[in-house]
Design an enzyme around this catalytic site. Structure first.
Site, PDB file in Angstrom:
ATOM      1  N   ASP A  25       0.830  -1.206   0.000  1.00 55.85           N
ATOM      2  CA  ASP A  25       0.000   0.000   0.000  1.00 55.85           C
ATOM      3  C   ASP A  25       0.866   1.258   0.000  1.00 55.85           C
ATOM      4  O   ASP A  25       2.036   1.223   0.371  1.00 55.85           O
ATOM      5  CB  ASP A  25      -0.884   0.026   1.262  1.00 55.85           C
ATOM      6  CG  ASP A  25      -2.235  -0.622   1.010  1.00 55.85           C
ATOM      7  OD1 ASP A  25      -2.524  -0.966  -0.146  1.00 55.85           O
ATOM      8  OD2 ASP A  25      -2.983  -0.791   1.985  1.00 55.85           O
TER       9      ASP A  25
ATOM     10  N   MET B 242      -7.312  10.098   9.224  1.00 52.62           N
ATOM     11  CA  MET B 242      -7.792  10.680   7.963  1.00 52.62           C
ATOM     12  C   MET B 242      -8.727  11.866   8.221  1.00 52.62           C
ATOM     13  O   MET B 242      -9.753  12.023   7.557  1.00 52.62           O
ATOM     14  CB  MET B 242      -8.485   9.607   7.103  1.00 52.62           C
ATOM     15  CG  MET B 242      -7.479   8.582   6.595  1.00 52.62           C
ATOM     16  SD  MET B 242      -8.214   7.251   5.613  1.00 52.62           S
ATOM     17  CE  MET B 242      -8.729   6.107   6.884  1.00 52.62           C
TER      18      MET B 242
ATOM     19  N   LYS C 202      -1.907   3.258  -5.317  1.00 50.38           N
ATOM     20  CA  LYS C 202      -2.477   4.171  -6.306  1.00 50.38           C
ATOM     21  C   LYS C 202      -2.077   3.642  -7.675  1.00 50.38           C
ATOM     22  O   LYS C 202      -1.079   2.965  -7.837  1.00 50.38           O
ATOM     23  CB  LYS C 202      -1.901   5.581  -6.141  1.00 50.38           C
ATOM     24  CG  LYS C 202      -2.111   6.187  -4.772  1.00 50.38           C
ATOM     25  CD  LYS C 202      -3.448   6.867  -4.669  1.00 50.38           C
ATOM     26  CE  LYS C 202      -3.580   7.554  -3.311  1.00 50.38           C
ATOM     27  NZ  LYS C 202      -4.883   8.163  -3.133  1.00 50.38           N
TER      28      LYS C 202
END
Lengths: 245, 245
Positions: free
Chosen positions: A35, A168, A56
């Protein structure tokens, strides 16, 4: 064919916070699916493995979860030893159990390896204990990420008396502030915002609930960052000073 | 004299869940002061160190905290490399920051090393994710231990929508049940009670909020155990079954 996938927590960033079990898994890995938030320094434990970045794709969009599932399955069915490496712990905001269940339903053996979560390591590095006798008898870890439809009960969290650690949350500071104030949390509740938890370039910004958004702006706080909200966020690292003999 | 004390989390019990940093600290330790809940198997990393058990004394009473403080200080002032080894993480119900602050105030350098906490490892071993998209957007770790005067807001915890992980709760099951029911948690909320988290002899007892006390009695649940209370506690480990080709 010993089809097996290890779902491994790479910890918060500091490569020394890997567990021995994670190192063992990496040592025998042939494929490592990694990741974005994982520190590439941990890959020193698997020099011969094929590294597959799945955080990504194309620099703009996340790799779809279904694609990651199918890729793990394909490698495992080829008989390869696969390590799926996630930041922090696989099951604290890591979707580890979704991946484990899906693989098991497709006949693949899964082994989960816990990791140190970023909120814990970041707070520790700032001298903030997440629990403290007489001050905080517990700690709540939550994510502010909205991809999850389940709604958080912010007023209850404001009243819980536990330290809040928000993952987050950088883009959600105004919402978090309003929700906690509306829930009755006091405006001067201490807040620590921690960028790059546990890494050498960790930065911390101390503030309080009312002013955290302005403070984050002035500090140019960037994701990924952790918010620690609660009495303990006023704690500072005490530096050892030589005593006068 | 390089007076230094490492405050090290030994993790939940499984020796493979030690971090590399904990192993490094143990490797160079001359004195290791060890709590009751630490698995002695981790001492293989410090075969030449002097081991000082400080969990209980005489088999009946805990070693007074002030005595532990003074002992660490004395060894550190002798120039010894001291590791203070605690179960789980030093700062999650571990009083690590109290010890760190006291030592720093007495001129001793302190380094903290995080560990995997028992609630996380125990749940993972049972196939229970502490957070799960659409089900639990957060997790709250609390201790039921009453030595701490601060009162927990059980009704708020009941309403928070997070998974609850309760440490040291075995003797408090009736209180916990009544408090959560009074706070509006539903009687059939799933509960997992996990004994000896992460060890080969880990045992799990599944129940629900209303019946957990009877279930624990029938199961002969013993401390130390962890309670996981929330929707996720209904999750089971999925066994990989070979698919028909």
């Amino acid at each position: 064919m010993s089809a097996k996938v290890w779902l491994v927590g790479a910890g918060p960033g500091d490569p020394e916070l890997l567990t021995l079990k994670a190192v063992k898994a990496l040592n025998q890995a042939e494929i490592v699916m990694i990741d974005d938030l994982v520190n590439p320094a941990v890959l020193e434990h698997c020099p011969d493995a094929r590294i597959v970045p799945v955080g990504k794709r194309g620099g703009c969009r996340s790799t779809p979860q279904a694609f990651i599932h199918r890729l793990m399955l394909r490698y495992a069915r080829q008989g390869k030893c696969v390590v799926r490496l996630k930041g922090g712990d696989p099951c604290i905001f890591g979707r580890g159990s979704e991946e484990a269940d899906w693989l098991a339903e497709h006949g693949i053996e899964v082994e989960m390896v816990n990791g140190i979560t970023a909120g814990l390591a970041g707070a520790t590095n700032c001298g903030i204990p997440l629990t403290l006798r007489g001050v905080a008898r517990g700690v709540t870890l939550v994510t502010a990420h909205t991809q999850d439809d389940s709604s958080l009960n912010w007023p209850a969290l404001a009243q819980s008396g536990t330290t809040l650690v928000v993952y987050m949350g950088v883009a959600k500071l105004p919402d978090i502030r309003e929700s906690l104030l509306a829930g009755g949390m006091r405006a001067d509740m201490p807040v620590a915002m921690i960028e790059n938890a546990s890494l050498p370039h960790q930065r911390e910004c101390r503030s309080n609930l009312a002013s955290m958004q302005q403070a984050a702006h002035d500090f140019q706080l960037k994701s990924p960052a952790i918010l620690v909200i609660g009495e303990v966020a006023a704690q500072q690292q005490i530096q050892a000073l030589a005593e006068i003999a």
